[in-house]
Design a protein around this motif. Structure first.
Motif, PDB file in Angstrom:
ATOM      1  N   GLN A   1      45.095  41.836  43.896  1.00  0.00           N
ATOM      2  CA  GLN A   1      44.065  42.841  44.168  1.00  0.00           C
ATOM      3  C   GLN A   1      43.666  43.585  42.892  1.00  0.00           C
ATOM      4  O   GLN A   1      42.481  43.850  42.659  1.00  0.00           O
ATOM      5  CB  GLN A   1      44.567  43.846  45.220  1.00  0.00           C
ATOM      6  N   TRP A   2      44.670  43.890  42.061  1.00  0.00           N
ATOM      7  CA  TRP A   2      44.381  44.576  40.793  1.00  0.00           C
ATOM      8  C   TRP A   2      43.555  43.666  39.893  1.00  0.00           C
ATOM      9  O   TRP A   2      42.565  44.107  39.299  1.00  0.00           O
ATOM     10  CB  TRP A   2      45.689  44.951  40.094  1.00  0.00           C
ATOM     11  N   GLN A   3      43.955  42.412  39.774  1.00  0.00           N
ATOM     12  CA  GLN A   3      43.239  41.476  38.912  1.00  0.00           C
ATOM     13  C   GLN A   3      41.798  41.298  39.383  1.00  0.00           C
ATOM     14  O   GLN A   3      40.865  41.286  38.570  1.00  0.00           O
ATOM     15  CB  GLN A   3      43.947  40.115  38.888  1.00  0.00           C
ATOM     16  N   ALA A   4      41.594  41.157  40.698  1.00  0.00           N
ATOM     17  CA  ALA A   4      40.240  40.983  41.231  1.00  0.00           C
ATOM     18  C   ALA A   4      39.391  42.225  40.988  1.00  0.00           C
ATOM     19  O   ALA A   4      38.221  42.124  40.610  1.00  0.00           O
ATOM     20  CB  ALA A   4      40.305  40.664  42.722  1.00  0.00           C
ATOM     21  N   ALA A   5      39.985  43.412  41.214  1.00  0.00           N
ATOM     22  CA  ALA A   5      39.247  44.662  40.988  1.00  0.00           C
ATOM     23  C   ALA A   5      38.918  44.830  39.504  1.00  0.00           C
ATOM     24  O   ALA A   5      37.827  45.286  39.138  1.00  0.00           O
ATOM     25  CB  ALA A   5      40.074  45.852  41.479  1.00  0.00           C
ATOM     26  N   HIS A   6      39.847  44.440  38.644  1.00  0.00           N
ATOM     27  CA  HIS A   6      39.640  44.553  37.194  1.00  0.00           C
ATOM     28  C   HIS A   6      38.522  43.633  36.717  1.00  0.00           C
ATOM     29  O   HIS A   6      37.698  44.015  35.880  1.00  0.00           O
ATOM     30  CB  HIS A   6      40.946  44.221  36.481  1.00  0.00           C
ATOM     31  N   LEU A   7      38.482  42.431  37.260  1.00  0.00           N
ATOM     32  CA  LEU A   7      37.429  41.495  36.885  1.00  0.00           C
ATOM     33  C   LEU A   7      36.078  41.940  37.448  1.00  0.00           C
ATOM     34  O   LEU A   7      35.044  41.785  36.799  1.00  0.00           O
ATOM     35  CB  LEU A   7      37.767  40.091  37.383  1.00  0.00           C
ATOM     36  N   ASN A   8      36.084  42.495  38.655  1.00  0.00           N
ATOM     37  CA  ASN A   8      34.853  42.949  39.281  1.00  0.00           C
ATOM     38  C   ASN A   8      34.225  44.102  38.510  1.00  0.00           C
ATOM     39  O   ASN A   8      33.019  44.118  38.270  1.00  0.00           O
ATOM     40  CB  ASN A   8      35.127  43.388  40.722  1.00  0.00           C
ATOM     41  N   ASN A   9      35.040  45.072  38.098  1.00  0.00           N
ATOM     42  CA  ASN A   9      34.583  46.203  37.283  1.00  0.00           C
ATOM     43  C   ASN A   9      35.797  46.832  36.611  1.00  0.00           C
ATOM     44  O   ASN A   9      36.524  47.606  37.238  1.00  0.00           O
ATOM     45  CB  ASN A   9      33.857  47.256  38.112  1.00  0.00           C
ATOM     46  N   PRO A  10      36.066  46.493  35.364  1.00  0.00           N
ATOM     47  CA  PRO A  10      37.264  46.971  34.674  1.00  0.00           C
ATOM     48  C   PRO A  10      37.458  48.481  34.717  1.00  0.00           C
ATOM     49  O   PRO A  10      38.589  48.960  34.779  1.00  0.00           O
ATOM     50  CB  PRO A  10      37.049  46.474  33.232  1.00  0.00           C
ATOM     51  N   ARG A  11      36.356  49.254  34.694  1.00  0.00           N
ATOM     52  CA  ARG A  11      36.467  50.709  34.684  1.00  0.00           C
ATOM     53  C   ARG A  11      37.068  51.272  35.966  1.00  0.00           C
ATOM     54  O   ARG A  11      37.552  52.402  35.999  1.00  0.00           O
ATOM     55  CB  ARG A  11      35.091  51.363  34.461  1.00  0.00           C
ATOM     56  N   ASP A  12      37.081  50.489  37.046  1.00  0.00           N
ATOM     57  CA  ASP A  12      37.659  50.976  38.298  1.00  0.00           C
ATOM     58  C   ASP A  12      39.168  51.143  38.201  1.00  0.00           C
ATOM     59  O   ASP A  12      39.762  51.947  38.927  1.00  0.00           O
ATOM     60  CB  ASP A  12      37.337  50.005  39.447  1.00  0.00           C
ATOM     61  N   VAL A  13      39.800  50.354  37.338  1.00  0.00           N
ATOM     62  CA  VAL A  13      41.257  50.440  37.211  1.00  0.00           C
ATOM     63  C   VAL A  13      41.710  50.888  35.828  1.00  0.00           C
ATOM     64  O   VAL A  13      42.816  51.407  35.663  1.00  0.00           O
ATOM     65  CB  VAL A  13      41.914  49.075  37.556  1.00  0.00           C
ATOM     66  N   VAL A  14      40.863  50.678  34.825  1.00  0.00           N
ATOM     67  CA  VAL A  14      41.154  51.141  33.459  1.00  0.00           C
ATOM     68  C   VAL A  14      39.911  51.884  32.958  1.00  0.00           C
ATOM     69  O   VAL A  14      39.006  51.262  32.378  1.00  0.00           O
ATOM     70  CB  VAL A  14      41.495  49.967  32.515  1.00  0.00           C
ATOM     71  N   PRO A  15      39.832  53.203  33.186  1.00  0.00           N
ATOM     72  CA  PRO A  15      38.626  53.975  32.876  1.00  0.00           C
ATOM     73  C   PRO A  15      38.097  53.825  31.452  1.00  0.00           C
ATOM     74  O   PRO A  15      36.892  53.906  31.226  1.00  0.00           O
ATOM     75  CB  PRO A  15      39.070  55.420  33.146  1.00  0.00           C
ATOM     76  N   VAL A  16      38.986  53.587  30.480  1.00  0.00           N
ATOM     77  CA  VAL A  16      38.554  53.507  29.079  1.00  0.00           C
ATOM     78  C   VAL A  16      38.237  52.081  28.640  1.00  0.00           C
ATOM     79  O   VAL A  16      37.935  51.837  27.477  1.00  0.00           O
ATOM     80  CB  VAL A  16      39.623  54.106  28.137  1.00  0.00           C
ATOM     81  N   SER A  17      38.301  51.128  29.568  1.00  0.00           N
ATOM     82  CA  SER A  17      38.089  49.723  29.214  1.00  0.00           C
ATOM     83  C   SER A  17      36.665  49.471  28.714  1.00  0.00           C
ATOM     84  O   SER A  17      35.693  50.043  29.214  1.00  0.00           O
ATOM     85  CB  SER A  17      38.354  48.834  30.431  1.00  0.00           C
ATOM     86  N   ILE A  18      36.557  48.610  27.716  1.00  0.00           N
ATOM     87  CA  ILE A  18      35.245  48.192  27.212  1.00  0.00           C
ATOM     88  C   ILE A  18      34.941  46.747  27.613  1.00  0.00           C
ATOM     89  O   ILE A  18      33.958  46.162  27.165  1.00  0.00           O
ATOM     90  CB  ILE A  18      35.163  48.325  25.679  1.00  0.00           C
ATOM     91  N   MET A  19      35.790  46.198  28.484  1.00  0.00           N
ATOM     92  CA  MET A  19      35.605  44.819  28.933  1.00  0.00           C
ATOM     93  C   MET A  19      34.386  44.716  29.845  1.00  0.00           C
ATOM     94  O   MET A  19      34.155  45.586  30.685  1.00  0.00           O
ATOM     95  CB  MET A  19      36.865  44.389  29.696  1.00  0.00           C
ATOM     96  N   PRO A  20      33.575  43.670  29.701  1.00  0.00           N
ATOM     97  CA  PRO A  20      32.422  43.496  30.593  1.00  0.00           C
ATOM     98  C   PRO A  20      32.868  43.182  32.017  1.00  0.00           C
ATOM     99  O   PRO A  20      33.985  42.714  32.241  1.00  0.00           O
ATOM    100  CB  PRO A  20      31.666  42.310  29.975  1.00  0.00           C
ATOM    101  N   ALA A  21      32.018  43.467  32.977  1.00  0.00           N
ATOM    102  CA  ALA A  21      32.323  43.218  34.383  1.00  0.00           C
ATOM    103  C   ALA A  21      31.881  41.810  34.785  1.00  0.00           C
ATOM    104  O   ALA A  21      30.904  41.286  34.260  1.00  0.00           O
ATOM    105  CB  ALA A  21      31.636  44.262  35.256  1.00  0.00           C
ATOM    106  N   TYR A  22      32.598  41.226  35.744  1.00  0.00           N
ATOM    107  CA  TYR A  22      32.283  39.885  36.231  1.00  0.00           C
ATOM    108  C   TYR A  22      32.207  39.877  37.760  1.00  0.00           C
ATOM    109  O   TYR A  22      32.925  39.126  38.429  1.00  0.00           O
ATOM    110  CB  TYR A  22      33.352  38.891  35.757  1.00  0.00           C
ATOM    111  N   PRO A  23      31.326  40.693  38.342  1.00  0.00           N
ATOM    112  CA  PRO A  23      31.245  40.786  39.813  1.00  0.00           C
ATOM    113  C   PRO A  23      30.785  39.495  40.477  1.00  0.00           C
ATOM    114  O   PRO A  23      31.087  39.252  41.648  1.00  0.00           O
ATOM    115  CB  PRO A  23      30.242  41.916  40.038  1.00  0.00           C
TER     116      PRO A  23
END
Length: 245
Positions: A120-142
């Motif tokens: 669930q964490w991995q899927a949420a992170h890939l969908n929108n990284p900022r949802d689980v890591v607010p400072v992330s600069i990784m692009p989203a892959y929804p």
């Protein structure tokens, strides 16, 4: 210095020979270790291969350029070992074509990320990284969760890797498409077949949370969750080193 260089340029044959000598030294340094590669790569008899679903996820990982920001190579430096786990061994990448070692890290190393977080964490992170890591600069892959996974080419992919030395069996190649579906659907009735071919420890579950469909999110999460767990050779070596101390 320039006078010496000018003199060399006057004698083209001498310059050509000098270039050949220098290039030969470089080539020798690069090629010679390949003759002792069997002594360099550690032994890992129990190492398993990627399942078709994990392999598809690896292809997506490469397609989306994830390797450009995440290395899969833990060096022998103390701070890296303490943060990421045992340093990487050559044997852990023996079935990787291409291998994804490197030192460029915009994000953390992923060599041993498997099992560190939930699906669930991995899927949420890939969908929108900022949802689980607010400072992330990784692009989203929804789009991964809504994109059906292509599976028709998996048998050919496994067959090609077999020619390169990856020990896929004819049975694995024959069942590649169904195994991809069954690994992401524990209620399919054929999940036991996946485990019989790839090992009892194989992850069998709906990686994106929806067992009714097979998506690219399933594949990528399945791949991330196996990183560092194809073999326990690195952990065994770490334990052996600790006992010697």
């Amino acid at each position: 210095m320039f006078r010496t260089h000018y003199k060399l340029e006057r004698y083209s044959i001498g310059l050509a020979l000098a270039i050949i000598v220098v290039a030969s030294i470089g080539g020798l340094v690069e090629i010679a270790p390949l003759f002792t590669i069997h002594q360099t790569v550690e032994s890992a008899p129990g190492m398993r291969v990627y399942t078709p679903l994990e392999l598809a996820g690896r292809n997506i990982y490469i397609r989306e350029g994830c390797y450009a920001c995440h290395s899969q190579m833990i060096r022998t430096l103390r701070d890296e070992v303490e943060r990421y786990g045992p340093y990487s061994l050559a044997v852990e990448s023996q079935y990787d074509h291409p291998m994804l070692w490197g030192s460029k890290r915009t994000g953390p190393d992923l060599a041993r990320v498997g099992g560190k977080y939930t699906d669930q964490w991995q899927a949420a992170h890939l969908n929108n990284p900022r949802d689980v890591v607010p400072v992330s600069i990784m692009p989203a892959y929804p789009f991964l969760k809504s994109t059906p996974l292509r599976t028709d080419d998996l048998p050919e992919h496994l067959a090609t890797l077999k020619k390169l030395g990856v020990p896929y069996t004819d049975e694995m190649i024959k069942n590649a498409v169904s195994d991809a579906y069954d690994q992401a659907n524990p209620d399919s009735g054929d999940a036991d077949g996946v485990k019989s071919r790839y090992g009892e420890a194989t992850n069998i579950r709906a990686f994106d949370g929806n067992p009714q469909s097979l998506t690219e999110m399933d594949a990528l999460v399945a791949y991330l969750q196996i990183l560092g767990h194809l073999t326990d050779a690195a952990y065994q070596q770490e334990e052996a080193a600790g006992e010697k101390k």
